[in-house]
Scaffold this motif. Structure first.
Motif, PDB file in Angstrom:
ATOM      1  N   ASP A  60       0.808  -1.209   0.000  1.00 39.35           N
ATOM      2  CA  ASP A  60       0.000   0.000   0.000  1.00 39.35           C
ATOM      3  C   ASP A  60       0.847   1.268   0.000  1.00 39.35           C
ATOM      4  OD1 ASP A  60      -2.435  -1.631   0.394  1.00 39.35           O
ATOM      5  OD2 ASP A  60      -1.539  -1.998   2.356  1.00 39.35           O
ATOM      6  N   ALA A  61       2.174   1.115  -0.051  1.00 39.47           N
ATOM      7  CA  ALA A  61       3.096   2.244  -0.136  1.00 39.47           C
ATOM      8  C   ALA A  61       4.376   1.747  -0.801  1.00 39.47           C
ATOM      9  CB  ALA A  61       3.390   2.819   1.245  1.00 39.47           C
ATOM     10  N   GLU A  62       5.256   2.684  -1.156  1.00 40.50           N
ATOM     11  CA  GLU A  62       6.457   2.352  -1.908  1.00 40.50           C
ATOM     12  C   GLU A  62       7.738   2.395  -1.078  1.00 40.50           C
ATOM     13  OE1 GLU A  62       6.464   1.707  -5.767  1.00 40.50           O
ATOM     14  OE2 GLU A  62       4.834   0.950  -4.539  1.00 40.50           O
ATOM     15  N   THR A  63       7.726   3.067   0.060  1.00 45.34           N
ATOM     16  CA  THR A  63       8.943   3.213   0.846  1.00 45.34           C
ATOM     17  C   THR A  63       9.435   1.853   1.340  1.00 45.34           C
ATOM     18  OG1 THR A  63       8.241   5.409   1.562  1.00 45.34           O
ATOM     19  CG2 THR A  63       9.994   4.357   2.832  1.00 45.34           C
ATOM     20  N   ASP A  64      10.687   1.503   0.994  1.00 46.47           N
ATOM     21  CA  ASP A  64      11.288   0.216   1.379  1.00 46.47           C
ATOM     22  C   ASP A  64      10.398  -0.956   0.971  1.00 46.47           C
ATOM     23  OD1 ASP A  64      13.293   1.736   2.489  1.00 46.47           O
ATOM     24  OD2 ASP A  64      12.640   1.458   4.562  1.00 46.47           O
ATOM     25  N   ARG A  65       9.790  -0.853  -0.194  1.00 48.41           N
ATOM     26  CA  ARG A  65       8.791  -1.865  -0.582  1.00 48.41           C
ATOM     27  C   ARG A  65       9.383  -3.260  -0.718  1.00 48.41           C
ATOM     28  NH1 ARG A  65       7.790  -1.107  -7.095  1.00 48.41           N
ATOM     29  NH2 ARG A  65       9.895  -0.467  -7.650  1.00 48.41           N
ATOM     30  N   PHE A  66      10.698  -3.375  -0.955  1.00 48.37           N
ATOM     31  CA  PHE A  66      11.304  -4.691  -1.127  1.00 48.37           C
ATOM     32  C   PHE A  66      11.495  -5.424   0.201  1.00 48.37           C
ATOM     33  CE2 PHE A  66      12.672  -2.226  -4.804  1.00 48.37           C
ATOM     34  CZ  PHE A  66      12.364  -3.085  -5.839  1.00 48.37           C
ATOM     35  N   THR A  67      11.565  -4.670   1.297  1.00 47.84           N
ATOM     36  CA  THR A  67      11.931  -5.274   2.564  1.00 47.84           C
ATOM     37  C   THR A  67      10.950  -5.019   3.698  1.00 47.84           C
ATOM     38  OG1 THR A  67      13.256  -3.322   3.120  1.00 47.84           O
ATOM     39  CG2 THR A  67      14.392  -5.148   2.013  1.00 47.84           C
ATOM     40  N   VAL A  68      10.074  -4.032   3.584  1.00 46.71           N
ATOM     41  CA  VAL A  68       9.217  -3.641   4.706  1.00 46.71           C
ATOM     42  C   VAL A  68       8.367  -4.802   5.190  1.00 46.71           C
ATOM     43  CG1 VAL A  68       7.397  -2.800   3.159  1.00 46.71           C
ATOM     44  CG2 VAL A  68       7.524  -1.941   5.501  1.00 46.71           C
ATOM     45  N   ASP A  69       8.246  -4.886   6.521  1.00 51.98           N
ATOM     46  CA  ASP A  69       7.351  -5.867   7.139  1.00 51.98           C
ATOM     47  C   ASP A  69       6.119  -5.115   7.621  1.00 51.98           C
ATOM     48  OD1 ASP A  69       6.120  -7.923   8.447  1.00 51.98           O
ATOM     49  OD2 ASP A  69       7.594  -8.103  10.069  1.00 51.98           O
ATOM     50  N   ASN A  70       5.022  -5.252   6.899  1.00 52.28           N
ATOM     51  CA  ASN A  70       3.773  -4.583   7.265  1.00 52.28           C
ATOM     52  C   ASN A  70       3.052  -5.421   8.314  1.00 52.28           C
ATOM     53  OD1 ASN A  70       4.113  -2.418   5.449  1.00 52.28           O
ATOM     54  ND2 ASN A  70       3.335  -3.654   3.765  1.00 52.28           N
ATOM     55  N   ARG A  71       2.864  -4.824   9.481  1.00 50.09           N
ATOM     56  CA  ARG A  71       2.246  -5.546  10.600  1.00 50.09           C
ATOM     57  C   ARG A  71       0.766  -5.196  10.635  1.00 50.09           C
ATOM     58  NH1 ARG A  71       6.069  -9.230  11.883  1.00 50.09           N
ATOM     59  NH2 ARG A  71       5.111  -9.472  13.933  1.00 50.09           N
ATOM     60  N   ILE A  72      -0.056  -6.144  10.213  1.00 57.96           N
ATOM     61  CA  ILE A  72      -1.476  -5.897  10.033  1.00 57.96           C
ATOM     62  C   ILE A  72      -2.263  -6.897  10.871  1.00 57.96           C
ATOM     63  CG2 ILE A  72      -3.306  -5.526   8.344  1.00 57.96           C
ATOM     64  CD1 ILE A  72      -1.154  -5.486   6.153  1.00 57.96           C
ATOM     65  N   ALA A  73      -3.081  -6.388  11.783  1.00 58.37           N
ATOM     66  CA  ALA A  73      -3.899  -7.267  12.624  1.00 58.37           C
ATOM     67  C   ALA A  73      -4.938  -7.999  11.787  1.00 58.37           C
ATOM     68  CB  ALA A  73      -4.575  -6.453  13.727  1.00 58.37           C
ATOM     69  N   ALA A  74      -5.504  -9.047  12.380  1.00 58.71           N
ATOM     70  CA  ALA A  74      -6.382  -9.942  11.624  1.00 58.71           C
ATOM     71  C   ALA A  74      -7.598  -9.232  11.049  1.00 58.71           C
ATOM     72  CB  ALA A  74      -6.824 -11.107  12.517  1.00 58.71           C
ATOM     73  N   ARG A  75      -8.254  -8.385  11.858  1.00 57.99           N
ATOM     74  CA  ARG A  75      -9.482  -7.734  11.364  1.00 57.99           C
ATOM     75  C   ARG A  75      -9.217  -6.842  10.160  1.00 57.99           C
ATOM     76  NH1 ARG A  75     -13.553  -4.609  14.952  1.00 57.99           N
ATOM     77  NH2 ARG A  75     -14.428  -4.331  12.863  1.00 57.99           N
ATOM     78  N   PRO A  76      -8.304  -5.864  10.242  1.00 61.78           N
ATOM     79  CA  PRO A  76      -8.073  -5.053   9.049  1.00 61.78           C
ATOM     80  C   PRO A  76      -7.513  -5.853   7.883  1.00 61.78           C
ATOM     81  CG  PRO A  76      -6.496  -4.506  10.776  1.00 61.78           C
ATOM     82  CD  PRO A  76      -7.556  -5.356  11.402  1.00 61.78           C
ATOM     83  N   LEU A  77      -6.723  -6.875   8.164  1.00 56.78           N
ATOM     84  CA  LEU A  77      -6.185  -7.680   7.073  1.00 56.78           C
ATOM     85  C   LEU A  77      -7.312  -8.308   6.266  1.00 56.78           C
ATOM     86  CD1 LEU A  77      -3.672  -8.848   5.681  1.00 56.78           C
ATOM     87  CD2 LEU A  77      -3.743 -10.734   7.318  1.00 56.78           C
ATOM     88  N   HIS A  78      -8.301  -8.877   6.945  1.00 61.65           N
ATOM     89  CA  HIS A  78      -9.396  -9.552   6.243  1.00 61.65           C
ATOM     90  C   HIS A  78     -10.473  -8.580   5.780  1.00 61.65           C
ATOM     91  CE1 HIS A  78      -8.535 -13.912   6.643  1.00 61.65           C
ATOM     92  NE2 HIS A  78      -7.748 -13.483   7.622  1.00 61.65           N
ATOM     93  N   GLU A  79     -10.838  -7.617   6.625  1.00 66.03           N
ATOM     94  CA  GLU A  79     -11.953  -6.730   6.290  1.00 66.03           C
ATOM     95  C   GLU A  79     -11.567  -5.670   5.260  1.00 66.03           C
ATOM     96  OE1 GLU A  79     -13.852  -5.092   9.748  1.00 66.03           O
ATOM     97  OE2 GLU A  79     -13.828  -7.010  10.808  1.00 66.03           O
ATOM     98  N   LEU A  80     -10.289  -5.309   5.197  1.00 65.52           N
ATOM     99  CA  LEU A  80      -9.857  -4.258   4.274  1.00 65.52           C
ATOM    100  C   LEU A  80      -8.948  -4.796   3.177  1.00 65.52           C
ATOM    101  CD1 LEU A  80      -9.063  -1.326   6.757  1.00 65.52           C
ATOM    102  CD2 LEU A  80     -11.167  -1.727   5.480  1.00 65.52           C
TER     103      LEU A  80
END
Length: 894
Positions: A193-213
Motif C-alpha cells: 500500500d506504499a512504496e517506501t522500502d517496498r522490497f523489505t518492509v514488514d507490514n504488521r497488520i492485525a487480523a481484522r483489518p487484514l481480512h476486512e480491508l
C-alpha cells in the motif's frame, strides 16, 4: 443468480453493477453453462497429459521466466511461450518502446471514479484486444491495493480507499480482460500500500483489518471474476515475505477462497527456492536466473522438496497456458468466435475520461449571483455545489465565448498517465489546449499562457523533432533502425529484430529539430552510461552519467538528468544526435535500455510568465487553468512527502482568480492534492490522469456535450496534517498498521481533525436528483429517484450501513454496502435495486485478535478465524455521497 452484466436483467436506466456486489454470488459464474464445464474438464485432461510428459528439469524450467516477460515454450507437448505484459491502462507488450504504441486509457483512480464495473469490463475488452494485437497472453494487472494513506506514491495505480468499490471495479476489469481470452494477475497480494522500502518492509497488520480491508478486494475478485493469476508482492506481512507466505497463499487464497489460478512473483521478489515453493509461489519472474529452474531441480534431488509439490505448481502454469490458448489439445477458456473485437480504443478512452471526471465545485460567478433567477440561462443548466440554488459556471456556453484563456504547462504538454511500470506510449496525445481549440467555434480566440511550469525534469523532445533510433555494434555496423515517436528511448525485455544485448554497443537518437522561437533552448539528457549530444554539428555534452538511488529499478526508471543551453534561430532546421553507450544493455540478463533526449523552448523569467498569465486571464471571457502533479511527485518507487501542487501553481491559481472571477481550475492529478484556493474559484474539475484523449474529453465536459460523471473513490483532505493515516515510512524495517480498520472515510468519521475538503463519493453533475423512496429488506434495497433538472444526467446511488448501536462492536460509523449508477432524462423517475451483501453485516473474528503483531502470522502458525455476523438494528442510508445522505430506513440483521 442474475448475471450482473446482463443488461436485459437490470431495471430500466439502471447500470449492471448493482448485482455484482452480492457476496453470495457463485465464484463459478463463468462456467455455469454445461458447455463451459465440458471445456473445463477437457482442458484439465490436456493439462494432466502435458504434465505427465515432462521430466523434472523441464518442469522446474517452466516455473522460471526465460527472460523479462516470457515463460519457456516446450514444443514436445505443444506448449507455446507464455507472454506477459504490464498494464493497467494499456498493454505495453514485450518492447516497452514508443516504436510499438499502445492505447492509453485513464488511470485506475479515474476508472474507480466512474463507480461502474460495466465500464471497467469494457475497458478490459479493449485491453484484451490490445494484448492479442501485441501477442500478449497475460496482463499484469489490475492493482487492487488500498489507498491507506494519501502519501502512497503509486496511489494513482490503485482504485480506492474502500474495499468494496475496489473489488467491484477490479472484478469488472478482470472479467473484461479474460472474456477477451487474455489472463490477468491481480496484484500486489497483499499489503503493498506504499512504496517506501517496498522490497523489505514488514507490514504488521492485525487480523481484522487484514481480512476486512486489505484482503477483501482480492477475495471479491476471486469469488466473482475467477482471475487466472495473482501476483504476490515484494513486502512482508507479519513476518513473512509474500512470495513465501504459506498461510495467506495456500490456506486463504487457495484454500478458503478456492483460487485455482497461477501465482506469479512481482519482478525479482522471489528470494528462496524452498520457502517460495512451500509458500505457494508458482512462477518466479523475471528470468533466466531465478530461485526456480535449476536451483529448484537441485532442491528436489536433495530431498528438500518433493516432485509432487513441483507438479502442483506446474499444473497451475499449464492451466494458465491452456486457458490462454497456448497448450495444444486444450480448448482455450474463450473460443475465438466469443472474443469481443472491433473496439475503438480512442473513443473508449474519451468516453471513460468523461465518465471519470469529478466536478468538485461548481458555483455561480459573481455576475450570475446578482442576476434575477428568471434571467438564468436555459441551455445546459448546471447544478451548483449543494442541492438547489442557481446554475454554476459550468457547463460553458461555447457560442457566448469570444476569448478563452488556457493557462498552465500541462494544458499544452498533457500529463496523461503516471510514472513507472504503468507507463505506455500512445500513438497520439490530445492536450487540453488542442481539445479546446478543436471544440470551440472558429471565431473564438483561444490564448495560451504558461503561467507556472511545475515540471522538474525537461519534457522529452517531441514538437518540432523528427527522430529515428539507430542501433550500432561496437565496430559501427548498423544493426537496426526504427522511427522514434519522441525523445524517450525505453525498452525492457526485448530489442528490435536483429539486435541482441551481446552485440549492441550504442544507440543513437538522430534527426532534425525545427525551433519555433529564437533564443536559448534547453536540452536535457538522462540515462545510466555514456551520453554525447551533438546539435548543429557541435558536441555540446559528452559525459558518463552514473546511477543514483538504492532501488534497483531507480537507475532504469528515473535516471539522473543533465541540462544544457543551446542558442537556436526560429524556423531554421538543425541536426540533433544523442549517442548513448549504456553501462549495461541488460537488467541482470534481460535486455534493458532507458535514456531520454529532452527539450524545452526558451523560457522567460518565472515572474514574467506569471504576469503574462494574469494579463491573458484578465482579457478573457473565461480562464481555464490546468494544474498538475509531475513524475517526480507521483510515480513508482517512492512515496510522496506532501500533498502540495509542485512549483508555483497555487500562486498561479490565486492570481488568475483575482484577475478573472470566471476561472475554472482543472486538476490533473492521480491522487489527492491540497487545493488551498478552492473557495476562491467558481469551479474545480478533477480529471485524474485522463489518458490519451484528455483534451477531447475535457472539451466535451467543459462545454456541456458530456456530463462529468465521476464521484470520488477516495477522501480528499484539505491538508496533509488532517489525514487520519499518513505514516508510510517503516521503523526498523516494520510498518505498523496501528489504525486497524479505520482508514479513509472510516477514519474521518471518528477523527477530531477538521472535515476533509471533499468527502468520499462526492461529485457534482449538470442536473439535480430528488430521492423519492427507499424500501429495504435484509437482503436488498430499492431506491426510487427523479431527475429534477433540465438535462439528462447520471447519478451514483450509494448505500451506506450505520449500526444503531455503534458501541456493540468497534466499527466505523458507517460503511459502503452497495452502489449503482442510474440515468434518466429531465423529469424522469428511475428505480434501482441494490443487494445488501451478507458480508456488509459481518466482521472478522480471529483467535489471534489479541496480538496484532502475530495476527495473520506467516506459514499458518498464528491465525484462525471466521466471519461473524453482527446482529442488531442498522440504518440503511441512500446517499449522493458519504456526507450527502438523502433517505434512511432501518433493517435488522439476525
Amino acid at each position: 443468480m442474475t448475471d450482473p452484466f446482463d443488461r436485459t436483467a437490470a431495471p430500466e436506466h439502471a447500470s449492471e453493477q448493482a448485482a455484482v456486489l452480492s457476496s453470495e454470488a457463485s465464484p463459478g459464474r463463468q462456467a455455469e453453462h454445461a458447455g463451459d464445464r465440458d471445456r473445463d474438464r477437457e482442458r484439465e485432461r490436456a493439462v494432466d497429459r502435458a504434465l505427465a510428459a515432462l521430466d523434472l528439469d523441464t518442469k522446474t524450467r517452466l516455473l522460471s521466466g526465460q527472460d523479462m516477460w516470457t515463460l519457456p515454450a516446450v514444443p514436445e507437448i505443444g506448449l507455446k511461450s507464455l507472454v506477459m505484459s504490464d498494464g493497467p491502462i494499456g498493454v505495453r507488450g514485450r518492447h516497452w518502446s514508443a516504436a510499438d504504441p499502445s492505447v492509453a486509457l485513464p488511470s485506475p483512480t479515474a476508472l474507480a471514479a466512474t463507480w461502474d464495473p460495466e465500464l471497467a469490463r469494457r475497458a478490459g475488452h479493449l485491453l484484451a484486444q490490445e494484448a492479442r494485437r501485441k501477442g500478449v497472453h497475460v496482463l499484469l494487472a489490475p492493482t487492487v491495493n488500498l489507498h491507506r494513506s494519501p502519501l502512497g506514491g503509486r496511489h494513482f495505480e490503485s482504485y480506492s480507499e474502500d474495499p468494496l468499490l475496489t473489488g467491484a471495479i477490479g472484478a469488472g476489469y478482470v472479467r473484461g480482460v479474460q472474456e477477451g481470452g487474455v489472463g490477468t494477475t491481480v496484484k500486489h497480494f497483499v499489503g503493498n500500500d506504499a512504496e517506501t522500502d517496498r522490497f523489505t518492509v514488514d507490514n504488521r497488520i492485525a487480523a481484522r483489518p487484514l481480512h476486512e480491508l486489505y484482503l477483501a478486494p482480492f477475495e471479491h475478485i476471486v469469488r466473482h471474476a475467477r482471475p487466472w493469476g495473482i501476483m504476490t508482492a515484494y513486502n512482508q506481512v507479519n513476518g513473512s515475505t509474500m512470495t513465501e507466505h504459506r498461510h495467506l497463499v495456500r490456506e486463504v487464497l487457495r484454500g478458503a477462497w478456492g483460487f485455482d489460478g497461477c501465482n506469479v512473483s512481482d519482478w525479482t521478489a522471489a528470494r528462496h527456492t524452498v520457502r517460495a515453493l512451500r509458500g505457494g509461489l508458482d512462477v518466479a519472474m523475471p528470468g533466466p536466473r531465478t530461485v526456480y529452474g535449476a536451483p529448484l531441480a537441485e532442491a528436489v534431488r536433495a530431498g528438500e522438496v518433493s516432485e509432487a509439490e513441483v507438479d502442483d505448481a506446474v499444473r497451475r502454469v499449464l492451466r494458465l497456458a491452456a486457458r490462454t490458448g497456448c497448450l495444444r489439445g486444450a480448448p482455450a477458456a474463450v473460443a475465438p468466435d466469443e472474443v469481443p473485437g472491433g473496439i475503438d480504443g480512442p473513443a473508449l478512452a474519451r468516453d471513460l475520461a468523461c465518465r471519470a471526471f469529478v466536478l468538485l465545485r461548481n458555483e455561480p460567478t459573481q455576475e450570475a449571483a446578482t442576476r434575477p433567477a428568471d434571467d438564468a440561462p436555459t441551455a445546459a443548466p448546471a447544478r451548483p455545489e449543494g442541492r438547489g440554488g442557481r446554475p454554476g459556471i459550468l457547463p460553458l456556453d461555447p457560442t457566448a465565448l469570444r476569448k478563452v484563456a488556457v493557462i498552465g504547462a500541462v494544458a499544452r504538454d498533457a500529463r496523461v498517465l503516471g510514472g513507472g511500470s504503468a507507463t505506455v506510449f500512445p500513438a497520439r496525445i490530445v492536450s487540453p489546449l488542442e481539445g479546446l481549440r478543436a471544440a470551440l467555434p472558429a471565431e473564438t480566440e483561444v490564448t495560451f499562457a504558461l503561467g507556472a511550469d511545475p515540471r522538474i525534469r525537461i519534457p522529452q523532445a517531441r514538437d518540432g523533432f523528427t527522430l529515428r533510433a539507430r542501433y550500432l555494434a561496437e565496430d559501427g555496423r548498423l544493426l537496426a533502425e526504427t522511427p522514434q515517436f519522441d525523445g524517450m528511448m525505453h525498452a525492457i525485455g526485448s530489442l528490435p529484430e536483429g539486435v541482441t544485448p551481446h552485440h549492441l554497443h550504442a544507440v543513437e537518437l538522430t534527426g532534425t529539430f525545427t525551433p519555433q522561437t529564437t533564443g536559448s533552448h534547453t536540452f536535457a539528457v538522462s540515462g545510466t552510461g555514456a551520453l554525447r549530444l551533438t546539435v548543429g554539428g557541435t558536441v555540446v555534452f559528452d559525459e558518463y552519467c552514473a546511477p543514483a538511488g538504492s532501488d534497483p529499478f531507480e537507475g532504469l526508471l528515473n535516471p539522473v538528468e543533465r541540462r544544457l543551453s543551446v542558442p537556436l534561430t526560429a524556423h531554421e532546421p538543425t541536426e540533433v544526435t544523442l549517442r548513448y553507450v549504456p553501462r549495461s544493455t541488460s537488467l541482470g540478463e534481460t535486455a534493458a535500455l532507458n535514456f531520454t533526449l529532452g527539450h524545452r523552448e526558451p523560457q522567460r523569467d518565472p515572474d514574467a510568465e506569471l504576469d503574462e498569465a494574469v494579463r491573458v486571464a484578465a482579457e478573457a471571457d473565461v480562464a481555464i487553468v490546468v494544474v498538475a502533479t509531475t513524475n517526480e511527485v507521483e510515480s513508482e518507487g517512492f512515496d510522496r512527502t506532501d500533498l502540495r501542487l509542485p512549483g508555483r501553481q497555487d500562486e498561479l491559481v490565486t492570481r488568475v482568480a483575482a484577475a478573472n472571477p470566471r476561472t475554472v481550475v482543472v486538476v490533473n492529478a492521480g491522487s489527492p492534492v491540497e487545493l488551498p484556493w478552492r473557495e476562491q474559484v467558481p469551479a474545480v474539475l478533477l480529471t485524474w490522469f485522463p489518458g490519451q484523449e484528455a483534451g477531447g474529453a475535457l472539451a466535451d465536459v467543459l462545454l456541456g456535450a458530456r456530463e462529468p460523471g465521476g464521484r470520488l473513490p477516495t477522501t480528499w483532505p484539505a491538508r496533509l496534517e488532517d489525514a487520519p493515516v499518513s505514516g508510510v515510512t517503516p521503523t526498523e524495517g516494520r510498518l505498523e498498521y496501528a489504525e486497524g480498520v479505520f482508514i479513509g472515510y472510516r477514519a474521518w468519521h471518528r477523527s477530531p481533525a477538521p472535515a476533509p475538503a471533499y468527502a468520499f463519493g462526492h461529485g457534482l453533475g449538470y442536473t439535480d436528483w430528488e430521492y423519492e423512496s427507499l424500501d429495504t429488506t435484509p437482503d436488498s434495497v430499492r431506491v426510487r429517484l427523479r431527475n429534477a433538472g433540465r438535462r439528462t444526467g447520471r447519478e451514483i446511488v450509494q448505500i451506506y450501513l450505520a449500526p444503531k448501536d455503534p458501541a456493540a462492536v468497534e466499527r466505523p460509523a458507517r460503511w459502503l454496502a452497495g452502489f449503482a449508477a442510474v440515468e434518466a432524462g429531465p423529469g424522469e423517475s428511475v428505480e434501482v435495486e441494490i443487494p445488501l451483501p451478507a458480508r456488509a453485516f459481518e466482521i472478522w473474528s480471529s483467535a489471534s485478535e489479541g496480538s496484532e503483531a502475530d495476527a495473520g502470522a506467516a506459514h499458518g502458525s498464528g491465525q484462525t478465524g471466521h466471519w461473524q455476523r453482527v446482529q442488531g438494528d442498522y440504518i440503511v442510508e441512500a446517499a449522493h455521497s458519504l456526507t450527502d445522505r438523502r433517505l434512511t430506513a432501518e433493517v435488522t440483521a439476525v
